[in-house]
Motif scaffolding. Sequence first.
Motif, PDB file in Angstrom:
ATOM      1  N   TYR A 387      21.416 -17.962  -5.796  1.00 51.22           N
ATOM      2  CA  TYR A 387      20.704 -16.934  -4.516  1.00 51.22           C
ATOM      3  C   TYR A 387      21.125 -17.745  -3.540  1.00 51.22           C
ATOM      4  O   TYR A 387      21.403 -18.931  -3.625  1.00 51.22           O
ATOM      5  N   LYS A 398       9.321 -12.035   1.828  1.00 56.46           N
ATOM      6  CA  LYS A 398       8.844 -10.740   0.916  1.00 56.46           C
ATOM      7  C   LYS A 398       8.354 -11.290  -0.802  1.00 56.46           C
ATOM      8  O   LYS A 398       7.088 -11.755  -0.753  1.00 56.46           O
ATOM      9  N   ILE A 399       9.287 -12.589  -1.275  1.00 58.33           N
ATOM     10  CA  ILE A 399       8.705 -13.020  -2.400  1.00 58.33           C
ATOM     11  C   ILE A 399       7.667 -14.134  -2.147  1.00 58.33           C
ATOM     12  O   ILE A 399       6.488 -14.258  -3.084  1.00 58.33           O
ATOM     13  N   ALA A 401       4.706 -13.127  -0.123  1.00 58.32           N
ATOM     14  CA  ALA A 401       3.899 -12.091  -0.420  1.00 58.32           C
ATOM     15  C   ALA A 401       3.820 -11.900  -1.936  1.00 58.32           C
ATOM     16  O   ALA A 401       3.271 -11.689  -1.955  1.00 58.32           O
ATOM     17  N   LEU A 402       4.439 -11.561  -2.533  1.00 56.46           N
ATOM     18  CA  LEU A 402       4.470 -11.394  -3.809  1.00 56.46           C
ATOM     19  C   LEU A 402       3.809 -12.407  -4.117  1.00 56.46           C
ATOM     20  O   LEU A 402       2.695 -11.708  -5.596  1.00 56.46           O
ATOM     21  N   GLN A 405       0.390 -11.875  -3.434  1.00 59.94           N
ATOM     22  CA  GLN A 405      -0.946 -11.343  -3.586  1.00 59.94           C
ATOM     23  C   GLN A 405      -1.372 -11.497  -5.075  1.00 59.94           C
ATOM     24  O   GLN A 405      -2.500 -10.903  -5.849  1.00 59.94           O
ATOM     25  N   GLU A 406      -0.423 -11.892  -5.936  1.00 55.62           N
ATOM     26  CA  GLU A 406      -0.815 -12.526  -7.360  1.00 55.62           C
ATOM     27  C   GLU A 406      -1.142 -13.486  -7.932  1.00 55.62           C
ATOM     28  O   GLU A 406      -1.552 -13.710  -8.717  1.00 55.62           O
TER      29      GLU A 406
ATOM     30  N   GLU B  73       2.564  -4.664   3.522  1.00 55.23           N
ATOM     31  CA  GLU B  73       3.659  -5.799   3.616  1.00 55.23           C
ATOM     32  C   GLU B  73       3.881  -6.312   1.657  1.00 55.23           C
ATOM     33  O   GLU B  73       5.403  -5.140   1.383  1.00 55.23           O
ATOM     34  N   VAL B  74       3.210  -6.261   1.084  1.00 57.88           N
ATOM     35  CA  VAL B  74       3.254  -5.574  -0.375  1.00 57.88           C
ATOM     36  C   VAL B  74       3.868  -5.020  -0.800  1.00 57.88           C
ATOM     37  O   VAL B  74       4.693  -4.680  -1.519  1.00 57.88           O
ATOM     38  N   ALA B  77       7.767  -4.939   0.120  1.00 56.60           N
ATOM     39  CA  ALA B  77       8.014  -5.939  -1.003  1.00 56.60           C
ATOM     40  C   ALA B  77       8.820  -5.795  -2.443  1.00 56.60           C
ATOM     41  O   ALA B  77       9.548  -6.143  -2.920  1.00 56.60           O
ATOM     42  N   LEU B  78       7.564  -4.655  -3.026  1.00 57.63           N
ATOM     43  CA  LEU B  78       7.403  -4.135  -4.076  1.00 57.63           C
ATOM     44  C   LEU B  78       9.112  -3.739  -4.302  1.00 57.63           C
ATOM     45  O   LEU B  78       9.565  -3.316  -5.132  1.00 57.63           O
ATOM     46  N   GLU B  80      11.470  -3.292  -2.527  1.00 57.34           N
ATOM     47  CA  GLU B  80      12.655  -3.505  -2.593  1.00 57.34           C
ATOM     48  C   GLU B  80      13.074  -4.065  -3.191  1.00 57.34           C
ATOM     49  O   GLU B  80      13.970  -4.515  -3.812  1.00 57.34           O
ATOM     50  N   TYR B 128      -0.371  -8.725 -12.534  1.00 56.23           N
ATOM     51  CA  TYR B 128       0.756  -8.829 -12.091  1.00 56.23           C
ATOM     52  C   TYR B 128       1.652  -7.759 -11.858  1.00 56.23           C
ATOM     53  O   TYR B 128       2.282  -6.756 -12.690  1.00 56.23           O
ATOM     54  N   PRO B 129       1.629  -6.971 -11.233  1.00 57.23           N
ATOM     55  CA  PRO B 129       2.644  -6.315 -10.522  1.00 57.23           C
ATOM     56  C   PRO B 129       3.982  -5.457 -10.677  1.00 57.23           C
ATOM     57  O   PRO B 129       4.212  -5.151 -11.238  1.00 57.23           O
ATOM     58  N   SER B 130       4.558  -7.416 -10.786  1.00 58.65           N
ATOM     59  CA  SER B 130       5.729  -7.411 -11.164  1.00 58.65           C
ATOM     60  C   SER B 130       6.646  -7.642 -11.886  1.00 58.65           C
ATOM     61  O   SER B 130       7.295  -7.074 -12.495  1.00 58.65           O
ATOM     62  N   SER B 131       5.557  -8.162 -12.735  1.00 58.25           N
ATOM     63  CA  SER B 131       5.826  -7.550 -14.538  1.00 58.25           C
ATOM     64  C   SER B 131       5.947  -5.806 -14.882  1.00 58.25           C
ATOM     65  O   SER B 131       6.906  -5.408 -15.539  1.00 58.25           O
ATOM     66  N   ALA B 162      -2.345  -2.971  -7.071  1.00 63.20           N
ATOM     67  CA  ALA B 162      -1.647  -3.253  -7.244  1.00 63.20           C
ATOM     68  C   ALA B 162      -0.599  -3.076  -8.458  1.00 63.20           C
ATOM     69  O   ALA B 162       0.985  -2.670  -7.995  1.00 63.20           O
ATOM     70  N   TYR B 353      10.380 -12.925  -9.396  1.00 61.81           N
ATOM     71  CA  TYR B 353       9.676 -11.616  -7.641  1.00 61.81           C
ATOM     72  C   TYR B 353      11.024 -10.874  -7.618  1.00 61.81           C
ATOM     73  O   TYR B 353      10.669  -9.573  -7.622  1.00 61.81           O
ATOM     74  N   PHE B 354      12.274 -10.859  -6.792  1.00 58.44           N
ATOM     75  CA  PHE B 354      12.990 -10.385  -6.893  1.00 58.44           C
ATOM     76  C   PHE B 354      15.008 -10.697  -6.525  1.00 58.44           C
ATOM     77  O   PHE B 354      15.440  -9.398  -5.838  1.00 58.44           O
TER      78      PHE B 354
END
Lengths: 426, 426
Positions: A387, A398-399, A401-402, A405-406, B73-74, B77-78, B80, B128-131, B162, B353-354
């Motif tokens: 990266y 943004k990372i 924020a995520l 949130q978790e 914001e969250v 980020a999700l 993106e 975990y929403p990212s999962s 989320a 996350y990203f």
Amino acid sequence: MRVIPANQYQAKRSVDSGTKEQQDAVKAILADVKERGDAALREYTERFDRVALQDFRVSEAEFAEASALVSPEVKQALVEAAANIRDFHERQVRQSWFSTKESGTILGQIIRPLKRAGLYVPGGTAAYPSSVLMNAIPAKIAGVPEVVITTPPGADGKVNPAILVAAQIAGVTDIYKVGGAQAIAALTYGTEQIKAVDKIVGPGNIFVALAKREVFGLVSIDMVAGPSEIAVLADDTANPRYVAADLLSQAEHDPMSAAVLVTTSTALADAVALEVERQLVDLPRKSIAEASIQNHGAIILVENLDEGFAVINAIAPEHLEIMIADPFEHLGKVENAGAIFLGPYSSEPVGDYFAGSNHVIPTNGTARFSSPLSVDDFIKKSSVVSYSKQDLLANGHKIVALAEQEGLAAHGRAISERLRDFKREE
Amino acid sequence: MRVIPANQYQAKRSVDSGTKEQQDAVKAILADVKERGDAALREYTERFDRVALQDFRVSEAEFAEASALVSPEVKQALVEAAANIRDFHERQVRQSWFSTKESGTILGQIIRPLKRAGLYVPGGTAAYPSSVLMNAIPAKIAGVPEVVITTPPGADGKVNPAILVAAQIAGVTDIYKVGGAQAIAALTYGTEQIKAVDKIVGPGNIFVALAKREVFGLVSIDMVAGPSEIAVLADDTANPRYVAADLLSQAEHDPMSAAVLVTTSTALADAVALEVERQLVDLPRKSIAEASIQNHGAIILVENLDEGFAVINAIAPEHLEIMIADPFEHLGKVENAGAIFLGPYSSEPVGDYFAGSNHVIPTNGTARFSSPLSVDDFIKKSSVVSYSKQDLLANGHKIVALAEQEGLAAHGRAISERLRDFKREE
């Protein structure tokens, strides 16, 4: 063969979990070999294979002896089959890739072969040199540097010569005379003479299957194989002698094998039923094939080809033969089938032995989600993330924020730690 | 953190098989749901999640309510992150191929998506929403037409908002409020409200893990996940604050998580040890991170980078960060690692996350033979064989020879039946 309408057929779906005694025996063998290594292997080999061995590894002399025992005709056929299998599987080889972005970020996926693969080869009457080729060649093509075979010795302490010849043709020279659950234990944990592997493939009896299930996770295993299956989808253009012969070639494997004809033609249904009876008469493995046909064979009459494909997709057969007027035109209707054979000359044994596609194919309806053995089974992938500062500057918040949130604050702080430095530099 | 020489580090390798009571409980739940369907699901949901539900499916109204509860914001980020995950995984999509020979034979491999995939999403604090994005998007990119989620409801009968927002962003609208082993049972056998799937993915507690292990074979499952791991390979160019923050981001997951620094620099080793202590002080999940660092954290001093890579390859870490002067120059030395992060800005949370790579990565040393979750996990392959008359004429006798060598006469006869017709035609 019984003739039934489509709505009365129910494909069997079962996983043989063995008896409690078998499960306990397997667990005990695994623990014992893990603990005592070769000493335990020797005891089990004496008990189950009735032979006392010091060294498990097949010697140069044994390879030479085996080579003299196999006919030149079979050898030549194995060499040509191996070339076809190589040609097919080379097309499965995948490349690593990288994606470079203007922002400086690079993402990618690296593909590497496994380091060491173990192939279990059954002994006795079920010793199939063709399976050696089918399991070993994809591993070699994937680039696995160490491919080894374990196989139970006969009471004379030797390995079926055709197995050794096939192994040499496939490029495998590391062969150990150990069978059963104890072989799976040796490949998983390693012993003095046998190094641990990353993946175990190959069929075996219930003890081998249970042992593979037990070590799953410590080592990678291939599918838990069930009895072999064939489904033939045919219309009135199909030759009933061919259909019957192909059904029987599957039925002779195992009394549990399933051979099913799905057809739009009552004339074909009747002719195939007759042909099966006629061809059964003088089959060397008649009793096996007869039991299979009686218990798991069926002729399913369908109204039209679309209904036929629906039946096929519900069965999700290991082998599917399509013997209809325009097989390619209907190929796209197949959703679930491990290997698909098109037209009158693509008899299943063509694929079992020679064409080049793999004959290790998902059984028991698992073609819904599994695939034939391939080069993919012997590779692993790694993701790569490089990266860039520019991207972290643009996206770091943004990372954070995520992560917040978790509820994973330390994840956020790992990013903030850098962002703070960027601010300071400004 | 304890500092140890390379030869004294032993990576832990274990699979949590649960207690006998847990195993029996899981088997009973699986059998009960298979037998009684939704009625059983309702009882278990009342017992374990303390909520009485008639309908398990999340309604439109619940989705709308959830959307209002998640910050813009969250959400942004999700969105993106999802775009980046799509971009990465689209590069994994493979094509079917065919190989046409002059002899008329056609061989090929067809790649198709699975029909239906089930994603298990844990509830409670580990939601975990990212999962959700990481598991659902590869399935969608693979082309799976039906992707569903099961997740345990809270005591209020609702799902973490989320999770619902992430599911919508990933394109999953079929969400069922069922958790634990009973959810795995529903996805495997199907119930009145929940259709059976072909594959189950996603992490869960020990009951979920045991249930997945139990249904393996009836349905495809992803890996049995162990505790998360990070290994950082660093030289004296690395920033100790970054290294410490990244180690802690892993350690905060679970007291069983492992965070390991492998370094050529004693100065860096000392500085990282100090930084870890400093950064631990005010971490919200301090007690978890502290336990992880104390029990499974280590700083391993190596003589040079080659020794460092040897240590890394023996660990086969889930996440590997390489913070050295020329990371790309040494990338080829990595044999075993799930995801590789290069340079000072590729902090692991960037990948969690990203960046777009998947965060479902093999743990517990299984990167030796397993790969990050990918589009490949949601497809199946079928071999295709259309063998020509010309080829069967030329090669049929070789196939017969191989079949007879293996004692499978009916296989040989399926070929001879055709060869005889060819002779007759001459």
